[in-house]
Design an enzyme around this catalytic site. Sequence first.
Site, mmCIF file in Angstrom:
data_model
loop_
_atom_site.group_PDB
_atom_site.id
_atom_site.type_symbol
_atom_site.label_atom_id
_atom_site.label_comp_id
_atom_site.label_asym_id
_atom_site.label_seq_id
_atom_site.Cartn_x
_atom_site.Cartn_y
_atom_site.Cartn_z
ATOM 1 N N GLY A 11 -118.217 -72.785 -0.747
ATOM 2 C CA GLY A 11 -118.820 -73.934 -0.439
ATOM 3 C C GLY A 11 -118.484 -74.997 -1.324
ATOM 4 N N GLY A 13 -119.882 -78.246 -1.430
ATOM 5 C CA GLY A 13 -120.777 -79.370 -1.325
ATOM 6 C C GLY A 13 -120.987 -79.717 -2.778
ATOM 7 N N GLU A 170 -135.305 -92.867 5.863
ATOM 8 C CA GLU A 170 -134.321 -93.772 5.721
ATOM 9 C C GLU A 170 -133.612 -93.780 6.960
ATOM 10 O OE1 GLU A 170 -131.763 -91.871 2.535
ATOM 11 O OE2 GLU A 170 -132.835 -93.229 1.257
ATOM 12 N N ASP A 300 -128.808 -75.605 -2.602
ATOM 13 C CA ASP A 300 -129.903 -75.427 -1.606
ATOM 14 C C ASP A 300 -130.141 -73.879 -1.255
ATOM 15 O OD1 ASP A 300 -130.254 -78.316 -1.603
ATOM 16 O OD2 ASP A 300 -129.338 -77.947 0.635
ATOM 17 N N ALA A 315 -129.314 -83.117 -4.184
ATOM 18 C CA ALA A 315 -128.168 -82.905 -4.766
ATOM 19 C C ALA A 315 -128.042 -82.649 -6.267
ATOM 20 C CB ALA A 315 -127.220 -84.313 -4.412
HETATM 21 C C1 LIG Z 1 -128.933 -86.025 5.642
HETATM 22 C C2 LIG Z 1 -129.184 -85.640 4.452
HETATM 23 C C3 LIG Z 1 -129.525 -86.620 3.319
HETATM 24 C C4 LIG Z 1 -129.911 -86.081 2.150
HETATM 25 N N1 LIG Z 1 -130.259 -87.104 1.268
HETATM 26 C C5 LIG Z 1 -130.244 -87.043 -0.098
HETATM 27 C C6 LIG Z 1 -130.472 -87.696 -1.017
HETATM 28 O O1 LIG Z 1 -130.763 -88.892 -0.680
HETATM 29 N N2 LIG Z 1 -130.578 -87.363 -2.243
HETATM 30 C C7 LIG Z 1 -130.293 -86.081 -2.582
HETATM 31 O O2 LIG Z 1 -130.344 -85.848 -3.861
HETATM 32 N N3 LIG Z 1 -130.060 -85.325 -1.930
HETATM 33 C C8 LIG Z 1 -129.979 -85.458 -0.572
HETATM 34 N N4 LIG Z 1 -130.111 -84.481 0.444
HETATM 35 C C9 LIG Z 1 -129.722 -83.166 0.092
HETATM 36 C C10 LIG Z 1 -128.307 -82.635 -0.512
HETATM 37 O O3 LIG Z 1 -127.536 -83.324 0.115
HETATM 38 C C11 LIG Z 1 -128.423 -81.234 -0.834
HETATM 39 O O4 LIG Z 1 -129.327 -80.664 -1.563
HETATM 40 C C12 LIG Z 1 -126.955 -80.965 -1.171
HETATM 41 O O5 LIG Z 1 -125.836 -81.187 -0.556
HETATM 42 C C13 LIG Z 1 -127.088 -79.153 -1.521
HETATM 43 O O6 LIG Z 1 -125.911 -78.894 -2.158
HETATM 44 P P1 LIG Z 1 -125.189 -77.581 -1.672
HETATM 45 O O7 LIG Z 1 -123.926 -77.626 -2.601
HETATM 46 O O8 LIG Z 1 -126.009 -76.506 -2.186
HETATM 47 O O9 LIG Z 1 -124.813 -77.514 -0.333
HETATM 48 P P2 LIG Z 1 -123.893 -78.613 0.398
HETATM 49 O O10 LIG Z 1 -123.768 -79.849 -0.172
HETATM 50 O O11 LIG Z 1 -124.666 -78.671 1.772
HETATM 51 O O12 LIG Z 1 -122.638 -77.719 0.506
HETATM 52 C C14 LIG Z 1 -122.415 -76.451 1.366
HETATM 53 C C15 LIG Z 1 -121.013 -76.301 1.623
HETATM 54 O O13 LIG Z 1 -120.865 -74.911 2.173
HETATM 55 C C16 LIG Z 1 -119.824 -75.069 3.258
HETATM 56 N N5 LIG Z 1 -120.193 -73.962 4.122
HETATM 57 C C17 LIG Z 1 -121.489 -73.368 4.408
HETATM 58 N N6 LIG Z 1 -121.024 -72.249 5.051
HETATM 59 C C18 LIG Z 1 -119.801 -72.230 5.304
HETATM 60 C C19 LIG Z 1 -118.833 -70.981 5.811
HETATM 61 N N7 LIG Z 1 -119.560 -70.120 6.300
HETATM 62 N N8 LIG Z 1 -117.619 -71.013 5.609
HETATM 63 C C20 LIG Z 1 -117.155 -72.001 4.776
HETATM 64 N N9 LIG Z 1 -117.824 -73.197 4.418
HETATM 65 C C21 LIG Z 1 -119.114 -73.163 4.331
HETATM 66 C C22 LIG Z 1 -120.043 -76.510 3.912
HETATM 67 O O14 LIG Z 1 -119.146 -76.709 4.699
HETATM 68 C C23 LIG Z 1 -120.516 -77.422 2.624
HETATM 69 O O15 LIG Z 1 -119.364 -78.157 2.380
HETATM 70 C C24 LIG Z 1 -129.598 -84.850 1.921
HETATM 71 C C25 LIG Z 1 -129.086 -84.026 2.859
HETATM 72 C C26 LIG Z 1 -128.982 -84.349 4.064
HETATM 73 C C27 LIG Z 1 -128.440 -83.351 5.035
#
Ligand SMILES: Cc1cc2nc3c(=O)[nH]c(=O)nc-3n(C[C@H](O)[C@H](O)[C@H](O)COP(=O)(O)OP(=O)(O)OC[C@H]3O[C@@H](n4cnc5c(N)ncnc54)[C@H](O)[C@@H]3O)c2cc1C
Length: 437
Positions: A11, A13, A170, A300, A315
């Site tokens: 991932g 993200g 938002e 997450d 984030a």
């Molecule tokens: C609409 C929206 C608004 C938000 N606004 C805010 C905000 O204002 N402030 C804030 O702090 N947080 C905000 N968040 C929350 C924040 O974006 C998340 O908490 C954060 O992105 C989590 O990070 P992560 O690395 O756990 O997951 P993510 O950033 O979601 O990254 C997960 C990654 O894994 C990849 N992935 C998943 N499954 C697979 C698979 N099977 N094969 C290959 N790749 C895969 C995805 O493509 C993605 O790139 C928001 C979320 C959303 C959806």
Amino acid sequence: MHNHPRVVILGAGFGGLWAARSMAHTRAEVMLLDRNNYHTFLPLLYQVAAAELSPEDIVYPVRSILRKLPNVQFCLADIHRVDFSSTTVATNGQAIAYDYLILAMGSVTHFFGVPGAAQHAFNLKTLEQGIDLRNQILSCFERALHERNRECRRRLLTVAIVGGGPTGVEFTGALAELVRGPMVKDFRQLDLREVRVVLLEASQTLLSGLPRKLSAYAQDRLHRMGVELHLGTTVSEVTRLFVKLKDGTVIPTETVIWTAGVRGDPMAEFWGLPTSGGGRVQVLPTLQLADHPEVYIVGDLAHGETNGRPLPMIAPVAMQQGTTAARNILRHMNGGNPLPFHYSDRGTMVTIGRNAAVVNFAGCAVSGFAAWVVWLSVHLAKLIGFRNRLLVLINWAWDYLFYERAVRLILPLRTGGDLRQRESNSTSTEDSGDSAA
Ligand SMILES: Cc1cc2nc3c(=O)[nH]c(=O)nc-3n(C[C@H](O)[C@H](O)[C@H](O)COP(=O)(O)OP(=O)(O)OC[C@H]3O[C@@H](n4cnc5c(N)ncnc54)[C@H](O)[C@@H]3O)c2cc1C
């Protein structure tokens, strides 16, 4: 273990990318996997759906980010399975062996088992879903122009947002401004008094995690922007043509947006990892899996706690955990012990619209123009890439000065109308007993 231990990160993200960056220029051989070749800045995704920003403005190619990190490679792949006993990751392409693994696959929408929600409600979790939602809203207005039946026309012109948390608030604010501003100019033949923007929230206040005065401010602003607020309202069913509330109220609409909940990616459960109620994986304070200390979970997907409460799915948590996991792996590689994760809370900020936002930081609750400027500055600074920052700034300035939205485009989507159904398949194991907004 060889001289250059291989660290595989699933991932790209916030969690995964920050972990990869924290291991740059070390003796680890790092491989970052994602199904997309770009990183999405999710906090601004709602602005893509509200025709304020172009999809390209909020994404950045992963390879460009990694260009100057010689020991970090990127692999475009769909992750299928992890075999923890043979320490390999199965993908749609090659199988990849690891010495250390970081799971950072994020979360999916949680529909709480509400009938029809997974099939008919729109999600806001991926770039494609943001474009799909924008297409839907703009298409409904186009169809409404030619609809002579008043009831059908009103249904097309009604948008219901489920969930009064930060994303719901938002998006609702941005949508209300789109409708009352640029859409009035574009659709002169429509009587825009027929448009309804409805926000449904299960608890008695919006933004329930924030101080009462900030929730009240958000509520008042949205009300003045013409949004219909239904607080203390629970959704019981979603169909293609209406959303039904627990008290029997039926709101005719073809556009229901579900922002009421998220849960950890269900793949972790399929792989047999221990999860909490919200599908998040139980981790040790060091972010390791108890049974597999070479595996770390961040973002997450990880169930961590601060002061006895689950860490929020935001984030900054993901970024800080990604950095901690990387440092712990490096410590272990150098013969040390991993350290526990401590979350440093940077506060919460939510924008409601033009000149209006709320910021809650270190016991200080600010609303209005000052909070809005803080929100704009922080989001601009956090975006990856100078070009993206510039484009977003230009779009925001254009919108602010001319009350225009630059990207009111209905774009063809590769995945067409399958997006909601695909999400429903991926969350088919959801529990059904919880309450929903
Ligand atoms: C609409 C929206 C608004 C938000 N606004 C805010 C905000 O204002 N402030 C804030 O702090 N947080 C905000 N968040 C929350 C924040 O974006 C998340 O908490 C954060 O992105 C989590 O990070 P992560 O690395 O756990 O997951 P993510 O950033 O979601 O990254 C997960 C990654 O894994 C990849 N992935 C998943 N499954 C697979 C698979 N099977 N094969 C290959 N790749 C895969 C995805 O493509 C993605 O790139 C928001 C979320 C959303 C959806």
